[in-house]
Scaffold this motif. Sequence first.
Motif, PDB file in Angstrom:
ATOM      1  N   GLY A   1       0.745  -1.063   0.089  1.00 23.09           N
ATOM      2  CA  GLY A   1      -0.033  -0.145  -0.139  1.00 23.09           C
ATOM      3  C   GLY A   1       0.829   1.176   0.102  1.00 23.09           C
ATOM      4  O   GLY A   1       0.625   1.863  -0.621  1.00 23.09           O
ATOM      5  N   PHE A   2       2.210   1.346   0.632  1.00 23.96           N
ATOM      6  CA  PHE A   2       2.670   2.713   0.725  1.00 23.96           C
ATOM      7  C   PHE A   2       3.365   2.083  -0.517  1.00 23.96           C
ATOM      8  O   PHE A   2       3.868   3.750  -0.861  1.00 23.96           O
ATOM      9  CB  PHE A   2       3.447   2.452   2.447  1.00 23.96           C
ATOM     10  N   GLU A   3       4.094   1.430  -1.027  1.00 20.63           N
ATOM     11  CA  GLU A   3       4.486   1.365  -2.035  1.00 20.63           C
ATOM     12  C   GLU A   3       4.231   1.968  -2.933  1.00 20.63           C
ATOM     13  O   GLU A   3       4.688   2.902  -4.634  1.00 20.63           O
ATOM     14  CB  GLU A   3       5.098   0.001  -2.703  1.00 20.63           C
ATOM     15  N   ILE A   4       2.697   1.639  -3.226  1.00 19.82           N
ATOM     16  CA  ILE A   4       1.555   2.301  -4.477  1.00 19.82           C
ATOM     17  C   ILE A   4       1.617   4.321  -4.653  1.00 19.82           C
ATOM     18  O   ILE A   4       1.613   4.716  -5.204  1.00 19.82           O
ATOM     19  CB  ILE A   4       0.485   2.078  -4.066  1.00 19.82           C
ATOM     20  N   LEU A   5       1.994   4.608  -2.617  1.00 19.21           N
ATOM     21  CA  LEU A   5       1.811   6.201  -2.940  1.00 19.21           C
ATOM     22  C   LEU A   5       3.047   6.453  -3.363  1.00 19.21           C
ATOM     23  O   LEU A   5       2.638   7.420  -3.926  1.00 19.21           O
ATOM     24  CB  LEU A   5       1.709   5.800  -1.165  1.00 19.21           C
ATOM     25  N   PHE A   6       4.214   5.804  -2.775  1.00 16.78           N
ATOM     26  CA  PHE A   6       4.968   6.520  -2.602  1.00 16.78           C
ATOM     27  C   PHE A   6       5.472   6.648  -4.198  1.00 16.78           C
ATOM     28  O   PHE A   6       6.004   7.156  -4.617  1.00 16.78           O
ATOM     29  CB  PHE A   6       5.927   5.521  -2.231  1.00 16.78           C
ATOM     30  N   ALA A   7       4.842   5.880  -4.746  1.00 17.67           N
ATOM     31  CA  ALA A   7       5.100   5.343  -6.320  1.00 17.67           C
ATOM     32  C   ALA A   7       5.014   7.018  -7.178  1.00 17.67           C
ATOM     33  O   ALA A   7       5.548   7.086  -7.912  1.00 17.67           O
ATOM     34  CB  ALA A   7       4.822   4.456  -7.423  1.00 17.67           C
ATOM     35  N   THR A   8       3.703   7.802  -5.850  1.00 16.85           N
ATOM     36  CA  THR A   8       3.416   8.893  -7.288  1.00 16.85           C
ATOM     37  C   THR A   8       4.542   9.748  -6.382  1.00 16.85           C
ATOM     38  O   THR A   8       4.302  11.045  -7.186  1.00 16.85           O
ATOM     39  CB  THR A   8       1.614   9.212  -7.024  1.00 16.85           C
ATOM     40  N   LEU A   9       5.319  10.056  -5.638  1.00 15.49           N
ATOM     41  CA  LEU A   9       6.110  10.874  -5.113  1.00 15.49           C
ATOM     42  C   LEU A   9       7.485  10.855  -4.979  1.00 15.49           C
ATOM     43  O   LEU A   9       7.578  11.882  -5.697  1.00 15.49           O
ATOM     44  CB  LEU A   9       6.346  10.887  -3.754  1.00 15.49           C
ATOM     45  N   ASP A  10       7.943   9.627  -5.863  1.00 16.27           N
ATOM     46  CA  ASP A  10       9.579   9.459  -6.148  1.00 16.27           C
ATOM     47  C   ASP A  10       9.981   8.552  -7.319  1.00 16.27           C
ATOM     48  O   ASP A  10       9.363   7.642  -7.300  1.00 16.27           O
ATOM     49  CB  ASP A  10      10.199   9.201  -4.816  1.00 16.27           C
ATOM     50  N   THR A  11      10.432   8.612  -8.340  1.00 18.38           N
ATOM     51  CA  THR A  11      10.955   7.595  -9.163  1.00 18.38           C
ATOM     52  C   THR A  11      12.391   6.842  -9.366  1.00 18.38           C
ATOM     53  O   THR A  11      13.182   6.902 -10.411  1.00 18.38           O
ATOM     54  CB  THR A  11      10.768   8.521 -10.674  1.00 18.38           C
ATOM     55  N   SER A  12      13.237   7.114  -8.440  1.00 21.08           N
ATOM     56  CA  SER A  12      14.140   7.410  -7.726  1.00 21.08           C
ATOM     57  C   SER A  12      14.195   5.152  -8.497  1.00 21.08           C
ATOM     58  O   SER A  12      13.740   4.860  -7.864  1.00 21.08           O
ATOM     59  CB  SER A  12      14.616   7.395  -6.495  1.00 21.08           C
ATOM     60  N   ILE A  13      15.396   4.979  -9.193  1.00 20.24           N
ATOM     61  CA  ILE A  13      15.841   4.154  -9.483  1.00 20.24           C
ATOM     62  C   ILE A  13      16.208   2.901  -8.033  1.00 20.24           C
ATOM     63  O   ILE A  13      16.080   2.036  -7.910  1.00 20.24           O
ATOM     64  CB  ILE A  13      16.584   3.391 -10.213  1.00 20.24           C
ATOM     65  N   LEU A  14      17.157   4.113  -6.906  1.00 19.93           N
ATOM     66  CA  LEU A  14      17.793   3.332  -5.739  1.00 19.93           C
ATOM     67  C   LEU A  14      15.967   2.810  -4.753  1.00 19.93           C
ATOM     68  O   LEU A  14      16.329   1.791  -4.619  1.00 19.93           O
ATOM     69  CB  LEU A  14      18.044   4.750  -5.226  1.00 19.93           C
ATOM     70  N   VAL A  15      15.217   3.659  -4.451  1.00 20.24           N
ATOM     71  CA  VAL A  15      14.658   3.641  -3.896  1.00 20.24           C
ATOM     72  C   VAL A  15      13.537   2.140  -4.579  1.00 20.24           C
ATOM     73  O   VAL A  15      13.008   1.411  -3.425  1.00 20.24           O
ATOM     74  CB  VAL A  15      13.259   4.380  -3.578  1.00 20.24           C
ATOM     75  N   ALA A  16      13.349   2.250  -5.845  1.00 15.93           N
ATOM     76  CA  ALA A  16      12.286   0.940  -6.155  1.00 15.93           C
ATOM     77  C   ALA A  16      13.404   0.199  -5.816  1.00 15.93           C
ATOM     78  O   ALA A  16      13.018  -1.603  -5.392  1.00 15.93           O
ATOM     79  CB  ALA A  16      12.140   0.871  -7.139  1.00 15.93           C
ATOM     80  N   GLY A  17      14.688  -0.668  -6.320  1.00 16.76           N
ATOM     81  CA  GLY A  17      15.686  -1.201  -5.706  1.00 16.76           C
ATOM     82  C   GLY A  17      15.753  -2.259  -4.250  1.00 16.76           C
ATOM     83  O   GLY A  17      15.634  -2.680  -4.288  1.00 16.76           O
ATOM     84  N   LEU A  18      15.534  -1.037  -3.358  1.00 15.26           N
ATOM     85  CA  LEU A  18      15.342  -0.949  -2.312  1.00 15.26           C
ATOM     86  C   LEU A  18      14.182  -1.570  -1.273  1.00 15.26           C
ATOM     87  O   LEU A  18      13.872  -2.120  -0.668  1.00 15.26           O
ATOM     88  CB  LEU A  18      16.421   0.180  -1.514  1.00 15.26           C
ATOM     89  N   LEU A  19      13.162  -1.187  -1.982  1.00 15.80           N
ATOM     90  CA  LEU A  19      11.957  -0.952  -1.437  1.00 15.80           C
ATOM     91  C   LEU A  19      11.548  -3.159  -2.117  1.00 15.80           C
ATOM     92  O   LEU A  19      11.007  -4.011  -1.242  1.00 15.80           O
ATOM     93  CB  LEU A  19       9.965  -0.604  -2.005  1.00 15.80           C
ATOM     94  N   SER A  20      12.019  -2.696  -3.282  1.00 16.80           N
ATOM     95  CA  SER A  20      11.847  -4.953  -3.794  1.00 16.80           C
ATOM     96  C   SER A  20      12.856  -4.801  -2.410  1.00 16.80           C
ATOM     97  O   SER A  20      12.494  -6.427  -2.276  1.00 16.80           O
ATOM     98  CB  SER A  20      12.038  -4.901  -5.007  1.00 16.80           C
ATOM     99  N   ALA A  21      13.540  -4.829  -2.227  1.00 19.25           N
ATOM    100  CA  ALA A  21      15.040  -5.803  -1.381  1.00 19.25           C
ATOM    101  C   ALA A  21      14.563  -6.262  -0.217  1.00 19.25           C
ATOM    102  O   ALA A  21      14.559  -6.990   0.868  1.00 19.25           O
ATOM    103  CB  ALA A  21      16.525  -4.519  -1.597  1.00 19.25           C
TER     104      ALA A  21
END
Lengths: 195, 465
Positions: A153-173
């Motif tokens: 749920g939070f990731e859906i909200l973050f996605a609208t705020l930030d498009t950084s690859i690093l954040v995406a990678g860390l959240l996936s990790a």
Amino acid sequence: MDYLQWTASILLAVTSVGLLVSRDWRFSLGLLAGQYFCAFWLILTSWPLTMSAAKLVTGWMAVAALAMTQIGLPEETQPETSWPQGRLFRLFAASLVLIATVQVTHDVQLWLPNAGPQIVWGALVLIGMGLLHLGITVQPMRVIMGLLTTLAGFEILFATLDTSILVAGLLSAITLGLALTGSYLLTVNTLEEAE
Amino acid sequence: MNAPVVWIAFPAVLGLILLFLPWERWVTYIGTVAMLILAAIAFWIPTDTAQLIGPFSVRIDSTLSLFGRQMSLTPADQIVLILIFMIGAFWFFGTLAADGARRIVPLGMIVIALLVASLAVQPFLYAALFIEMAVLVTVPLLLKPRQTPGRGLIRFLVYQTLAMPFILFAGFLLSGITAGPADIDLIVQAAGLLGLGFAFLLAVFPLYTWIPLLAEEAHPYAFGFIMTLFPTFSLIFGLNFIDRYSWLRDSATLLQALRLTGLLMIVTGGVWAAFQRSLSRTLAYAIIAETGVSLLAVSLPDRQTGLQIMFFLLIPRALALGVWTLSLSIFQLDAPLRYETLQGLGRKYPLAAAGLVLSNLTLAGMPLLASFPARQALWEKLAATSFSSALWFALATFGLWFAAIRSLTVLVMSKEHAPWKSVELNEQRVLVGLGLLGLFLFGLFPQWAQPLFASLPAMFQHLGK
């Protein structure tokens, strides 16, 4: 496109409520996999396909890791020890959460001008249901599913705020790490300590 | 060479390798020496400065670009790096006597690497993600094979994980706004989310219920290690937030909230510690009180002094928790850590008993012991700000003193004429003895560490000035 996103959000509500009331781990993990697909659909509105797909694949890998662990374990014979156990009560609690999310969607949307109401509502449903799940269980498998639901749920909200690859990678990790932690918690009492 | 490669990638990779090394003692030695070397590099080769080592010129660049973002360990972080790696070396060396080196050392190195990454990542907001990853690595460190996960560990995982999205979300909201009048509503709401996130992360009152539960479930030494590192990095992360936003820095409400929360934690921790019937739970409540002490220090109107007190307490806390949990590990080999089963064990393990009581007294701020100078300064400053707060602080301190005396009574009470005969192993004697020596030396000569801590607040751009 809007109606597709609304469909995804409604499906998120269905899968998250299903996770809350389901007692069979196979069914629960199937719902979790479906949940990740709907979350992917909503994230797609903010992120490019490749990054959104990475999120979907990570979610499904997490589900696969939990499923592989459960397959190797004896079937659960003990009932849920936490109160309340009744499906009716859980449905009632879930309906309260759904009403609350409808109520706060507009306020949260003011913070996120890039997100449509369908996206905000879908994300809030996941966060609310995940928190409800965490509040009524201490079983490792269910706790991990609750955490994964909340984080999705939070990731859906973050996605609208930030498009950084690093954040995406860390959240996936973190998603994968949570699933592996869940696998460890499920199997730790059967492991032998290395000499 | 890049600083993140040296202080993040290297310990993480070495930790992974050590996971597969079967010799427990070698794991301890390699882990300890690696930590000492990394501390020495931080001391002698500050980042972005060329140093001549023999015929070679060595320079470590502070910044590494990673997926469009930066990881940066500047010269301002030098002292923190030295401290963290020295603390790591101290804890890893202790596993010689505490057992469990094959879990604590490799996973501990990975945890330290991830926490250092949380210091290095730019924007600092992403630190929440690295702290969460460190939390996940902590689970196998705290729960050994053949053990069933208990409520404490599950709550630890849930609460620490929930902290991350709240902080990240609030941080993202705040990063896009200025402190203009139009933003006030948004600031208040985002500050609420941020506060909730940090309440989870720092385990503040009343969200600290997992700490006593976890203390009973986990190996005492592993628990102590985690409870030394996590609150420290969480506090530094929180201070970065205060440093970054002027409306937070200048907020009188924030200072009051920090003081109230700190006092609640100190008082509940100190008083509850006095009434426990388990040594693990007493330790847990003392740790809760310590987080409260740090929050109180940060809440002082004199920011410089507050930060210096907070940083000064890091070494006494690490030393005291190390000796305390090492002593508990020694007792645990003989009996469960409950008062009824520990009666008279001080006669079999006199040095461990001394270690336990004196480290408890250190955290209670006993004169001549390591925490005394900083706690005394804090108490004095607190009394100047709010006399009632100083009285509550005294009550909490009394609770911790009472807990120490109670533990001592239980450990030495025995049937008449029961002999005093130490059965501790030599390495246990040496390590507890060295720890006790450290507690006294740090209490007697606090000025030795003063130059080290004086420059620590400089790691914050605004708070440190």
